[in-house]
Design a protein around this motif. Structure first.
Motif, PDB file in Angstrom:
ATOM      1  N   ARG A 194     -67.860  75.752  25.849  1.00 12.65           N
ATOM      2  CA  ARG A 194     -67.482  76.766  24.856  1.00 12.65           C
ATOM      3  C   ARG A 194     -66.692  77.901  25.516  1.00 12.65           C
ATOM      4  O   ARG A 194     -65.771  78.460  24.915  1.00 12.65           O
ATOM      5  N   SER A 197     -63.206  75.914  26.717  1.00  9.20           N
ATOM      6  CA  SER A 197     -62.499  75.073  25.737  1.00  9.20           C
ATOM      7  C   SER A 197     -62.048  73.754  26.356  1.00  9.20           C
ATOM      8  O   SER A 197     -61.010  73.202  25.988  1.00  9.20           O
ATOM      9  N   ARG A 198     -62.821  73.255  27.315  1.00 10.69           N
ATOM     10  CA  ARG A 198     -62.561  71.922  27.860  1.00 10.69           C
ATOM     11  C   ARG A 198     -63.876  71.317  28.320  1.00 10.69           C
ATOM     12  O   ARG A 198     -64.876  72.012  28.495  1.00 10.69           O
TER      13      ARG A 198
END
Length: 404
Positions: A194, A197-198
């Motif tokens: 989170r 973002s990966r």
């Protein structure tokens, strides 16, 4: 593979979960044929015992001393520098940075950094060299809160909130530079994903199952056991909660129960504060099997922390029935009532302990289910294979990139 591995502490003796993880991963990877150079910044000097324990597994061991926590440079940086407190304590280390920069001139298949809070001395050299690196984050540090600031007085809360904000900024800065980010639990991996973002990989905490395989706990001993590193706030909180609020209730229900408390940096004043003859106080225990054999239950009333708990895995590997909380079983795919016994409040834990201690057959069933679980899912060979798989994937990506 040739691996450059950095640590902000010497991984021997194994007085904490982090040290235990590092030592066993290094040992397992070396046994698989990898050649490892270990660069350590340490607050303790390298002694002969530590050198003898580590050097058989390493191509090189390089130890740089860490400056005192009370140094003026540290105090000023904690207050005013951009990195958060933990990163500052371990950062701004010119000798470490110079040594790392010199090592980057060599060819490495993998560069592995442990802990985001150790990253500050490595950031500029990695950028200048254009070298990709892997990072393992043992906890989501910005979310630990009470665990990181356990010893701070209440009046310092504005600083702790500010420092957590700094850590969130630091995490975003550091994680964005990694080629691969590794967590120790699925829950932490989701939290890190989170933030970044990966996807985040997982290398689980483990235990040397063969080492504990022959332990047979004394299910009839009426003895509870807790082992921890008391430099870590959540272990202090767990024992203070147990001694102040849980054990008096246990002894009201069953005055014959005994409690053994051991581990590194055990506070001396506890012996006077809780001067009960039913408590046996131990320091650091080099061989946990000696005390595991005498216990009926491993009692881990943890309320704070993160990741998965090596102390719980070691107890399960020894066949001890574990009584703990949701926090104590975090990061493990275990079932309350099958692999461990759990409750969240002092009254419930006291009742659970008093009832369980009367049922040796239940303790046997819980203990052996826990032992089978860790053998299948958390042996250090499993963790090493997971990490080796990440190395291979990253190495293939680098080779593909070099050919383009």
């Amino acid at each position: 593979m040739r691996i450059l591995w950095t640590l902000p502490y010497l991984p021997w003796p194994t007085t904490s979960g982090g040290k235990t993880r590092q030592f066993h991963l290094l040992r397992n990877l070396a046994a698989r044929g990898h050649r490892i150079t270990l660069l350590v910044q340490s607050k303790t000097a390298l002694d002969d015992d530590t050198r003898a324990a580590l050097e058989p597994w390493l191509e090189r061991l390089i130890v740089i001393p860490r400056r005192s926590l009370r140094s003026l440079r540290t105090l000023l940086a904690v207050a005013f520098a951009r990195p958060p407190m933990l990163a500052t304590v371990n950062g701004f280390a010119p000798q470490l940075q110079q040594q790392f920069e010199a090592l980057l001139r060599e060819e490495w298949d993998v560069i592995q950094i442990e802990h985001s809070y150790s990253f500050q001395p490595f950031e500029a050299p990695l950028k200048r060299a254009g070298k990709p690196f892997i990072m393992t984050e043992h906890n989501v540090e910005s979310g630990l809160g009470a665990a990181s600031y356990h010893h701070f007085p209440k009046w310092a809360r504005p600083f702790t909130r500010f420092d957590q904000w700094r850590y969130r900024q630091w995490e975003a800065r550091v994680f964005g530079q990694t080629r691969e980010l590794i967590a120790v639990t699925e829950e932490d991996a989701k939290g890190l994903a989170r933030l970044t973002s990966r996807a985040t990989a997982v290398v689980v905490n483990g235990v040397d199952c063969d080492y504990y395989a022959q332990v047979v706990p004394d299910r009839y001993s009426r003895r509870l056991l807790f082992i921890g590193n008391y430099e870590y706030g959540p272990n202090l909180d767990a024992m203070e909660w147990a001694l102040e609020h849980i054990m008096p209730k246990v002894w009201h229900l069953d005055p014959m129960v005994r409690l053994t408390i051991g581990g590194y940096a055990l506070p001396d004043h506890w012996r006077e504060r809780w001067a009960d003859p039913r408590i046996d106080w131990l320091g650091f225990v080099p061989d946990l099997r000696t005390v595991q054999r005498e216990a009926a239950v491993f009692f881990a009333p943890l309320r704070e922390g993160g990741g998965s708990k090596l102390k719980v895995l070691e107890a399960m590997a020894a066949g001890l029935a574990v009584v703990t909380t949701e926090q104590g079983s975090s990061g493990l795919n275990v079932v309350n009532g099958t692999h461990y016994l759990g409750c969240e409040d002092a009254d419930g834990l006291a009742k659970l302990l008093a009832e369980a201690i009367e049922q040796p057959h239940l303790l046997t069933a819980i203990g052996e289910a826990g032992r089978a679980y860790v053998r299948e899912h958390h042996d250090w060979s499993v963790s090493a294979a997971q990490l080796e798989g990440i190395y291979s994937r990253v190495h293939r990506q680098e080779e593909t990139h070099a050919c383009v």
